[in-house]
Design a protein around this motif. Structure first.
Motif, PDB file in Angstrom:
ATOM      1  N   SER A 153      48.826  17.838  23.488  1.00 13.85           N
ATOM      2  CA  SER A 153      48.533  16.514  22.925  1.00 13.85           C
ATOM      3  C   SER A 153      47.184  16.013  23.392  1.00 13.85           C
ATOM      4  N   MET A 154      46.894  16.212  24.691  1.00 14.52           N
ATOM      5  CA  MET A 154      45.610  15.774  25.235  1.00 14.52           C
ATOM      6  C   MET A 154      44.458  16.555  24.614  1.00 14.52           C
ATOM      7  N   ALA A 155      44.668  17.864  24.454  1.00 15.23           N
ATOM      8  CA  ALA A 155      43.626  18.699  23.852  1.00 15.23           C
ATOM      9  C   ALA A 155      43.369  18.281  22.417  1.00 15.23           C
ATOM     10  N   SER A 156      44.441  17.956  21.704  1.00 16.13           N
ATOM     11  CA  SER A 156      44.320  17.508  20.323  1.00 16.13           C
ATOM     12  C   SER A 156      43.555  16.196  20.250  1.00 16.13           C
ATOM     13  N   PHE A 157      43.855  15.298  21.202  1.00 13.42           N
ATOM     14  CA  PHE A 157      43.171  14.004  21.225  1.00 13.42           C
ATOM     15  C   PHE A 157      41.684  14.178  21.479  1.00 13.42           C
ATOM     16  N   VAL A 158      41.343  15.032  22.473  1.00 12.34           N
ATOM     17  CA  VAL A 158      39.942  15.274  22.782  1.00 12.34           C
ATOM     18  C   VAL A 158      39.227  15.895  21.597  1.00 12.34           C
ATOM     19  N   GLY A 159      39.899  16.863  20.955  1.00  9.97           N
ATOM     20  CA  GLY A 159      39.306  17.513  19.793  1.00  9.97           C
ATOM     21  C   GLY A 159      39.046  16.534  18.672  1.00  9.97           C
ATOM     22  N   ASN A 160      40.008  15.658  18.410  1.00 12.66           N
ATOM     23  CA  ASN A 160      39.835  14.679  17.345  1.00 12.66           C
ATOM     24  C   ASN A 160      38.734  13.682  17.680  1.00 12.66           C
ATOM     25  N   THR A 161      38.659  13.284  18.949  1.00  7.12           N
ATOM     26  CA  THR A 161      37.625  12.348  19.362  1.00  7.12           C
ATOM     27  C   THR A 161      36.252  12.954  19.137  1.00  7.12           C
ATOM     28  N   PHE A 162      36.098  14.238  19.503  1.00  2.33           N
ATOM     29  CA  PHE A 162      34.820  14.917  19.312  1.00  2.33           C
ATOM     30  C   PHE A 162      34.469  15.002  17.837  1.00  2.33           C
ATOM     31  N   ALA A 163      35.481  15.334  17.030  1.00  3.20           N
ATOM     32  CA  ALA A 163      35.238  15.507  15.597  1.00  3.20           C
ATOM     33  C   ALA A 163      34.840  14.191  14.941  1.00  3.20           C
ATOM     34  N   GLU A 164      35.294  13.075  15.532  1.00  4.41           N
ATOM     35  CA  GLU A 164      35.012  11.781  14.937  1.00  4.41           C
ATOM     36  C   GLU A 164      33.646  11.232  15.336  1.00  4.41           C
ATOM     37  N   GLU A 207      13.383  13.435  21.645  1.00  5.78           N
ATOM     38  CA  GLU A 207      13.184  13.482  23.094  1.00  5.78           C
ATOM     39  C   GLU A 207      14.365  12.833  23.807  1.00  5.78           C
ATOM     40  N   GLY A 208      14.939  13.554  24.737  1.00  5.87           N
ATOM     41  CA  GLY A 208      16.129  13.055  25.420  1.00  5.87           C
ATOM     42  C   GLY A 208      17.403  13.290  24.639  1.00  5.87           C
ATOM     43  N   GLN A 209      17.262  13.866  23.457  1.00  6.52           N
ATOM     44  CA  GLN A 209      18.408  14.221  22.606  1.00  6.52           C
ATOM     45  C   GLN A 209      19.364  13.041  22.410  1.00  6.52           C
ATOM     46  N   LYS A 210      18.813  11.933  21.959  1.00  3.59           N
ATOM     47  CA  LYS A 210      19.596  10.716  21.770  1.00  3.59           C
ATOM     48  C   LYS A 210      20.012  10.471  20.319  1.00  3.59           C
ATOM     49  N   VAL A 211      19.230  11.013  19.377  1.00  2.28           N
ATOM     50  CA  VAL A 211      19.476  10.701  17.967  1.00  2.28           C
ATOM     51  C   VAL A 211      20.489  11.642  17.325  1.00  2.28           C
ATOM     52  N   TYR A 212      20.363  12.955  17.591  1.00  2.00           N
ATOM     53  CA  TYR A 212      21.253  13.882  16.889  1.00  2.00           C
ATOM     54  C   TYR A 212      22.732  13.628  17.180  1.00  2.00           C
ATOM     55  N   PRO A 223      16.055  18.656  17.211  1.00  2.00           N
ATOM     56  CA  PRO A 223      17.012  18.143  18.192  1.00  2.00           C
ATOM     57  C   PRO A 223      17.127  18.973  19.463  1.00  2.00           C
ATOM     58  N   ASN A 224      16.473  20.134  19.502  1.00  2.00           N
ATOM     59  CA  ASN A 224      16.666  21.051  20.628  1.00  2.00           C
ATOM     60  C   ASN A 224      15.973  20.577  21.906  1.00  2.00           C
ATOM     61  N   ASN A 225      16.559  20.925  23.031  1.00  2.00           N
ATOM     62  CA  ASN A 225      15.976  20.648  24.335  1.00  2.00           C
ATOM     63  C   ASN A 225      14.910  21.708  24.621  1.00  2.00           C
ATOM     64  N   PRO A 226      13.641  21.317  24.726  1.00  2.00           N
ATOM     65  CA  PRO A 226      12.583  22.310  24.953  1.00  2.00           C
ATOM     66  C   PRO A 226      12.748  23.085  26.247  1.00  2.00           C
ATOM     67  N   TYR A 266      24.094  10.958  14.863  1.00  2.00           N
ATOM     68  CA  TYR A 266      24.351  11.471  13.522  1.00  2.00           C
ATOM     69  C   TYR A 266      25.550  12.415  13.493  1.00  2.00           C
ATOM     70  N   GLY A 267      25.771  13.106  14.609  1.00  2.00           N
ATOM     71  CA  GLY A 267      26.837  14.100  14.642  1.00  2.00           C
ATOM     72  C   GLY A 267      26.357  15.472  14.210  1.00  2.00           C
ATOM     73  N   ALA A 268      25.039  15.675  14.224  1.00  2.00           N
ATOM     74  CA  ALA A 268      24.479  16.972  13.849  1.00  2.00           C
ATOM     75  C   ALA A 268      24.911  18.028  14.858  1.00  2.00           C
ATOM     76  N   THR A 269      25.214  19.213  14.360  1.00  3.31           N
ATOM     77  CA  THR A 269      25.650  20.310  15.224  1.00  3.31           C
ATOM     78  C   THR A 269      24.832  21.578  15.013  1.00  3.31           C
ATOM     79  N   ARG A 270      24.086  21.644  13.926  1.00  2.34           N
ATOM     80  CA  ARG A 270      23.376  22.874  13.560  1.00  2.34           C
ATOM     81  C   ARG A 270      21.936  22.572  13.172  1.00  2.34           C
ATOM     82  N   THR A 271      21.137  23.627  13.147  1.00  2.00           N
ATOM     83  CA  THR A 271      19.817  23.546  12.529  1.00  2.00           C
ATOM     84  C   THR A 271      19.756  24.636  11.465  1.00  2.00           C
ATOM     85  N   PRO A 272      19.533  24.230  10.186  1.00  2.00           N
ATOM     86  CA  PRO A 272      19.338  22.861   9.708  1.00  2.00           C
ATOM     87  C   PRO A 272      20.663  22.133   9.424  1.00  2.00           C
TER      88      PRO A 272
END
Length: 204
Positions: free
Chosen positions: A15-26, A128-133, A97-100, A136-142
């Motif tokens: 249940s906890m794993a499901s909650f964490v997964g859903n939170t991340f997905a949201e 810079e500082g990876q604050k924007v991506y 979005p990548n960390n140089p 947005y919830g971006a996970t990939r490039t592009p």
């Protein structure tokens, strides 16, 4: 009794794993959300925000980079999207979005060199500082986000891939981004509002 305790513990963990997964997905924006503005450094050293574009009807915010083979494969198509839609009020805003530190090939200096080499016609911004991506919830490039500029802010209209064939532009069957922008500009319903972004994971 011991078996029931073990089962109970397993159920709790699941249940906890499901909650964490859903939170991340949201996390990140969904279709219909209003995207917050940002201020990021462009390759020319100037800060760029969406609010700078007073005449825009929307934006193609594209998270991309120098080093991912998928992103490189789409560079020409991103240039073409900007050429096609900037004059119609929907410019491309590219964000790395990548960390140089994790990916030296995506440093600010390397970004400037790549943009010059390819002749980018759009801003190429460093998150810079990876604050924007994460906002947005971006996970990939592009990873593409089509925003429509409204009186209430920039509304997310499409999220996902540029099209259905990163390997060969001549063999594309579904032009997701073009279809979405065309529909938005025509005031029509966007038929496909979300697709899976295909690309490299963002490096943190």
């Amino acid at each position: 009794m011991k078996t029931f305790k073990i089962l109970g513990a397993l159920i709790l963990l699941i249940s906890m794993a499901s909650f964490v997964g859903n939170t991340f997905a949201e996390k990140g924006y969904a279709i219909g959300d209003t995207a917050a503005d940002f201020s990021l450094k462009n390759i020319d050293g100037k800060m760029v925000s969406l609010s700078d574009y007073s005449d825009a009807k929307g934006f193609l915010v594209i998270f991309t980079c120098n080093t991912c083979p998928y992103a490189v494969a789409y560079e020409d198509r991103i240039i073409e999207l900007d050429a096609k839609y900037k004059s119609k009020g929907v410019p491309v805003i590219a964000i790395n979005p990548n960390n140089p530190s994790a990916k030296p090939g995506d440093s600010f200096e390397k970004m400037k060199a790549r943009a010059k080499e390819k002749g980018f016609t759009f801003p190429y911004l460093l998150d810079e500082g990876q604050k924007v991506y994460p906002q947005y919830g971006a996970t990939r490039t592009p990873h593409v986000y089509l925003l429509e500029k409204t009186a209430d802010g920039n509304v997310v209209k499409y999220i996902g891939a540029i099209d259905d064939n990163y390997q060969d532009a001549s063999k594309v069957d579904e032009t997701y981004v073009e279809d979405a922008v065309d529909a938005m500009l025509a005031g029509k319903e966007i038929k496909v509002t979300s697709t899976k972004a295909i690309g490299c994971t963002i490096k943190v």
